[in-house]
Design an enzyme around this catalytic site. Sequence first.
Site, PDB file in Angstrom:
ATOM      1  N   LYS A 110       7.171  -4.353  -4.102  1.00 13.81           N
ATOM      2  CA  LYS A 110       8.536  -3.899  -3.862  1.00 13.81           C
ATOM      3  C   LYS A 110       8.909  -3.973  -2.384  1.00 13.81           C
ATOM      4  O   LYS A 110       9.991  -4.394  -2.031  1.00 13.81           O
ATOM      5  CB  LYS A 110       8.690  -2.462  -4.384  1.00 13.81           C
ATOM      6  CG  LYS A 110      10.099  -1.910  -4.270  1.00 13.81           C
ATOM      7  CD  LYS A 110      11.055  -2.637  -5.190  1.00 13.81           C
ATOM      8  CE  LYS A 110      12.485  -2.178  -5.070  1.00 13.81           C
ATOM      9  NZ  LYS A 110      13.412  -3.192  -5.625  1.00 13.81           N
TER      10      LYS A 110
ATOM     11  N   GLY B 223      -0.735  -1.044   6.511  1.00 12.94           N
ATOM     12  CA  GLY B 223      -0.487  -1.893   7.680  1.00 12.94           C
ATOM     13  C   GLY B 223      -1.668  -2.826   7.892  1.00 12.94           C
ATOM     14  O   GLY B 223      -2.553  -2.937   7.041  1.00 12.94           O
TER      15      GLY B 223
ATOM     16  N   TRP C 102      -2.971  -2.743  -1.458  1.00 15.55           N
ATOM     17  CA  TRP C 102      -2.543  -4.133  -1.715  1.00 15.55           C
ATOM     18  C   TRP C 102      -3.439  -4.969  -0.803  1.00 15.55           C
ATOM     19  O   TRP C 102      -3.345  -4.888   0.419  1.00 15.55           O
ATOM     20  CB  TRP C 102      -1.075  -4.271  -1.356  1.00 15.55           C
ATOM     21  CG  TRP C 102      -0.546  -5.670  -1.300  1.00 15.55           C
ATOM     22  CD1 TRP C 102      -0.672  -6.564  -0.275  1.00 15.55           C
ATOM     23  CD2 TRP C 102       0.225  -6.335  -2.300  1.00 15.55           C
ATOM     24  NE1 TRP C 102      -0.037  -7.728  -0.575  1.00 15.55           N
ATOM     25  CE2 TRP C 102       0.518  -7.630  -1.808  1.00 15.55           C
ATOM     26  CE3 TRP C 102       0.688  -5.970  -3.570  1.00 15.55           C
ATOM     27  CZ2 TRP C 102       1.261  -8.550  -2.530  1.00 15.55           C
ATOM     28  CZ3 TRP C 102       1.428  -6.907  -4.281  1.00 15.55           C
ATOM     29  CH2 TRP C 102       1.714  -8.175  -3.773  1.00 15.55           C
TER      30      TRP C 102
ATOM     31  N   LYS D 267      16.088 -14.361  -9.463  1.00 12.91           N
ATOM     32  CA  LYS D 267      15.877 -13.293 -10.459  1.00 12.91           C
ATOM     33  C   LYS D 267      15.075 -13.826 -11.632  1.00 12.91           C
ATOM     34  O   LYS D 267      14.119 -13.219 -12.076  1.00 12.91           O
ATOM     35  CB  LYS D 267      17.257 -12.818 -10.928  1.00 12.91           C
ATOM     36  CG  LYS D 267      17.492 -11.371 -11.126  1.00 12.91           C
ATOM     37  CD  LYS D 267      17.611 -10.499  -9.937  1.00 12.91           C
ATOM     38  CE  LYS D 267      16.565 -10.624  -8.909  1.00 12.91           C
ATOM     39  NZ  LYS D 267      16.800  -9.897  -7.701  1.00 12.91           N
TER      40      LYS D 267
ATOM     41  N   CYS E 182       0.815  -1.221   0.000  1.00 16.72           N
ATOM     42  CA  CYS E 182       0.000   0.000   0.000  1.00 16.72           C
ATOM     43  C   CYS E 182       0.850   1.274   0.000  1.00 16.72           C
ATOM     44  O   CYS E 182       1.976   1.283   0.482  1.00 16.72           O
ATOM     45  CB  CYS E 182      -0.854   0.035   1.248  1.00 16.72           C
ATOM     46  SG  CYS E 182      -1.877  -1.404   1.451  1.00 16.72           S
TER      47      CYS E 182
ATOM     48  N   ARG F  75       5.411   0.067  -5.979  1.00 17.23           N
ATOM     49  CA  ARG F  75       5.368  -0.735  -4.758  1.00 17.23           C
ATOM     50  C   ARG F  75       4.454  -1.950  -4.899  1.00 17.23           C
ATOM     51  O   ARG F  75       4.513  -2.865  -4.102  1.00 17.23           O
ATOM     52  CB  ARG F  75       4.886   0.130  -3.589  1.00 17.23           C
ATOM     53  CG  ARG F  75       5.796   1.301  -3.305  1.00 17.23           C
ATOM     54  CD  ARG F  75       5.185   2.200  -2.273  1.00 17.23           C
ATOM     55  NE  ARG F  75       5.088   1.547  -0.999  1.00 17.23           N
ATOM     56  CZ  ARG F  75       6.010   1.594  -0.051  1.00 17.23           C
ATOM     57  NH1 ARG F  75       7.109   2.279  -0.246  1.00 17.23           N
ATOM     58  NH2 ARG F  75       5.848   0.984   1.095  1.00 17.23           N
TER      59      ARG F  75
END
Length: 605
Positions: A600, A102, A75, A486, A2, A27
């Site tokens: 992220k 949160g 999110w 990766k 978020c 993010r």
Amino acid sequence: MCGIVGYIGKRDVAPLLLEGLQRLEYRGYDSAGVVITSPKATGLKMVKAKGRVRDLEARVPKRFTGTTGIAHTRWATHGAPSDENAHPHLDADNKVAVVHNGIIDNASELRAKLIADGVEFLSETDTEVLTHLIARSDAEKLEDRVREALRHIEGTYGIAVLHADFNDRIVVARNGSPVVLGIGEKEMFVASDVAALVSHTRQVVTLDDGEMATIKADDYRTYTTEGSRTTASPTTVEWEAESYDMGGHDTYMHKEIFEQADAVDRVLRGRIDDRFSTVHLGGLNLDAHDARKVRRVKILGCGTSYHAGMIGAQMIEELARIPADAEPASEFRYRNAVVDPDTLYVAVSQSGETYDVLAAVQELKRKGARVFGIVNVVGSAIAREADAGVYVHAGPEVCVVSTKCFTNTTVAFALLALHLGRIRDLSVSDGKRIIAGLRQLPAQIEQMLEREDEIKKLAQEFAEAKSMLFIGRVRGYPVAREASLKLKEVSYIHAEAYPASELKHGPLALIEPALPTVAIVPDDDLLEKNRAALEEIKARSGKILAVAHQEQEKADHTIVVPKNENELDPILMGIPLQLLAYHTALALGRDIDKPRNLAKSVTVE
Ligand code: AGP
């Protein structure tokens, strides 16, 4: 995860907030929303949308004007991504608006109580309970209403609150989720990440946990959640707005891979001490006397940072001869670890926000341990929580997939290892040797990146693979782990990393022409052992890509990497494999900067 952005001033707020939300897109999120007002307005105007910020923008009506507002990218944690669950959340009278990062742990209990009292909920979120709690307070000041509501809350939050009856202010609070104030000229910003405000101001105040703030157009005040005033002076953010731009590259991942030579130059700058063949790490606060007492180093991080920690542990053992190991912070925090006073704990995090790492640091500190942070984001939660530390100075990393921060973190570990080594038994000549190696890194990175076309061609072949094996031995093993992570996170190709020494204990059964193996083969004392592993794979018709310091006869292709000092080789050997992951993902048409299901900064459990 978020993101929050807010503004109060004289400018038209909606475009500012939408721009801020766009800067937070990296993010990861699934819905977005914005609520605005102005000093003369009588109510709040809100728009929300599931999907991207552009979907929200498309819904914003023409006459959506105001000079104060808060906005959010969500999110999903409590309730699926939807218009209703997107933030902000309003109370029944449309007076209180809350955006929240949160998790409220006791949300279901509070929700049940509020429902029993006749409150109607419009979303499934935990955040909505906070909105109703604030709305039900009859305290005179908005600050007290927020404070009262927060007293009921268990969990983590970074919040911003707007109230139709107090439209000269935004009230914010922080507990475990970042909140940063941006100080402008007769205007103020608030955000969960400086990325959202750095194009407007670089003067920021970062709130501490348990701190609240009231921001007005020309003033801000900070205080604890208990109400006592705190003094928070602005600091200047070193990252400029342009550092967040794509700079002519097609993706942030590509840009960030190509920034690595400069980034490494920055992490070294001003830290090398040629006189004593060591380094200065100003933020470490560890004098020689204390450094000699360290009997063990324990490194904690998640994902890529954990892999950088694995490389760091080997460097510390090799250069400082102190037993060291790395462990995922996400595991460590749950296993009631024995905390030893002579161990130096090192928490590694690019974002400085990863909740698992933060929780591990807090647990360690509670048990009296000394914790160092190796962090990229200045002033982030982990950097603030740690007793001391080293910033990696990689600059902002926007792509969800970490590249330049990984490399800079491994260099920061080399500096720490050299520092500890030179206080203990590392000789002057070995110190000089490592320093010379460190100085070569930026040019060697440039050299390697010039081979992009060759790696791009290889990636076309690998894009057809369903699965891939990455192997390495000792110094090469963490490189293999990171390369495998990766590839899987950006291309979605299944990949597994194994110590080359373990091949014959199981994974050899997998070898066949359709399973390519990427082998890390440094020119060190284990070269012959690694070559033997290549023989074993070739004998079973496996296809091999070697990353090595010289052509490998048994490999179908070798990416030749410049040789550095043995201890520093792992820093360079992963870089061509970042490019391999990038071009494989590109060939498969993946959303490179925002891989599916990933964020992220993982700021929740
Ligand atoms: C990196 O490519 C990943 N997206 C992920 O593993 C990341 O490294 C991990 O979540 C830890 O993040 P941090 O370094 O910000 O703590």
